[in-house]
Write a protein that holds these residues in place. Structure first.
Motif, PDB file in Angstrom:
ATOM      1  N   LEU A  20       0.857  -1.196   0.000  1.00  0.00           N
ATOM      2  CA  LEU A  20       0.000   0.000   0.000  1.00  0.00           C
ATOM      3  C   LEU A  20       0.886   1.236   0.000  1.00  0.00           C
ATOM      4  O   LEU A  20       1.643   1.469   0.932  1.00  0.00           O
ATOM      5  CB  LEU A  20      -0.908   0.001   1.239  1.00  0.00           C
ATOM      6  N   CYS A  46      -0.648   3.492  -5.262  1.00  0.00           N
ATOM      7  CA  CYS A  46      -0.655   2.053  -5.476  1.00  0.00           C
ATOM      8  C   CYS A  46       0.734   1.638  -5.916  1.00  0.00           C
ATOM      9  O   CYS A  46       1.275   2.199  -6.869  1.00  0.00           O
ATOM     10  CB  CYS A  46      -1.685   1.710  -6.541  1.00  0.00           C
ATOM     11  N   VAL A  86      -5.433  -5.391   0.085  1.00  0.00           N
ATOM     12  CA  VAL A  86      -5.581  -4.046   0.640  1.00  0.00           C
ATOM     13  C   VAL A  86      -6.984  -3.836   1.194  1.00  0.00           C
ATOM     14  O   VAL A  86      -7.158  -3.402   2.338  1.00  0.00           O
ATOM     15  CB  VAL A  86      -5.245  -2.970  -0.423  1.00  0.00           C
ATOM     16  N   GLU A  97      -6.447   6.262   4.365  1.00  0.00           N
ATOM     17  CA  GLU A  97      -6.328   5.563   3.082  1.00  0.00           C
ATOM     18  C   GLU A  97      -7.661   4.967   2.649  1.00  0.00           C
ATOM     19  O   GLU A  97      -7.991   4.951   1.464  1.00  0.00           O
ATOM     20  CB  GLU A  97      -5.235   4.494   3.161  1.00  0.00           C
TER      21      GLU A  97
END
Lengths: 233, 233
Positions: free
Chosen positions: B131, B136, B153, B183
């Motif tokens: 991550l 990405c 993820v 995130e």
């Protein structure tokens, strides 16, 4: 240890709950009124007794009085303003706040307001509006001082170890955490500008806002800080 | 506890040193060859014995062999690849690594490479290239799998508590730390895209790179990952 960062989705204000699971004690930093139900639920979930409410600064708004009314009577919690912005239990620079064997250190960091302080717990700094992530907090009201703010950030906060995690009073562009090393390198206000240039930029902005009557409302949680002027933008 | 994040100024690679001051033991995560003198100096300064070198993934580069040669012979340190990318002491999902009474948890997170893992220590996640902050990581080589990366993820990392601090393998746009909550909300690849859209974007990018021979060099620390293709940009 127990740590929660509670974000207010409307204005990005960040409330911090720090707990000692061994002694079942907690402190809360800069509690936002709208997040009180969350704070209470988290305390209940972990059976934590709230020992202190700590403020990094204080603008004397009505909304904050609600925090006192709601939290101050609960579980024997003591309200410590930290900041000398409000008469009461102001904490001097270098003082400590303990909950069980956990220790918070008080750093006097005047500038955003006359009595602004930061709290250092383990490797985590809670800086209120003294340091915005990649930004600069507003100079809020008559007690604010651009030169003092510059000194507080560059001479006090930036001398902490680089890995120190910076937890601000508000999310900025979605960011809720940084490090001292990052801000030292990349903060566009404090990493690049000299003290004189910083103060001049703040004064220019404040003067322009005053001349045009364009005093912007502060972004602070649940607060009517209507005289706040964002500086050095 | 003792925690150091060591940034390589040339390529932003981040090396992590985690210490237990009580037992005087330490582990290092994804050590970058250029930072070995710093790692050694920090270990000596705090009189910490290095117990483990942990890798989140492995691409088999020559430079990494230097890490083994330099660190592997020191103080009885054991090299644990974590990742199954390299035959050896791969750690299965759910396994733990201890140093004194400190515990790291191993999370298998295939995708960036077939054997990528993350390590969870207290409320800190070390995610290597699985991550990137607001980004990405590249899909590096034949073992990479976009669908697996998406699942790792979104179904594994994003289910951790929101306050979990995310420490990546590389700084990105100057950022060296984030949180799972951030995130989950703001990562432009994993927060917004469906699995199918994500995989399609990765395949399109990989295909374009292959057709034009535009295989970009990975940004990885001290590594000649010349076949790596950045995905989903």
């Amino acid at each position: 240890m127990y740590f929660r960062q509670i974000a207010d989705s409307t204005d990005g204000a960040l409330t911090y709950l720090l707990g000692n699971l061994a002694s079942q004690e907690a402190v809360v930093i800069d509690p936002a009124p709208r997040q009180l139900p969350v704070v209470r639920a988290l305390l209940a979930e972990r059976e934590l007794a709230l020992r202190r409410m700590l403020y990094t600064h204080w603008h004397g708004d009505d909304d904050d009085a609600a925090v006192l009314a709601l939290l101050g009577v609960q579980a024997g919690a003591e309200c410590v303003f930290g900041s000398s912005d409000r008469a009461g239990q102001a904490l001097p620079d270098g003082d400590t706040v303990t909950f069980g064997d956990e220790v918070l250190h008080v750093l006097a960091t005047p500038g955003h307001s006359a009595g602004s302080v930061c709290y250092l717990w383990r490797d985590r700094l809670f800086c209120g509006d003294t340091l915005e992530l990649r930004g600069c907090g507003p100079l809020a009201g008559p007690g604010a001082d651009a030169g003092q703010l510059y000194d507080s950030v560059t001479q006090k906060l930036f001398t902490l170890p680089g890995e120190t995690l910076v937890f601000p009073g508000h999310a900025r562009r979605g960011r809720t955490v940084s490090t001292i090393a990052e801000e030292r390198l990349h903060n566009p206000y404090f990493a690049v500008r000299t003290r004189d240039a910083f103060v001049e930029a703040c004064n220019r902005r404040t003067g322009a806002a005053t001349r045009t009557g364009n005093s912007t409302t502060s972004h602070h949680a649940g607060a009517g800080r209507r005289t706040a002027v964002r500086s050095a933008a």
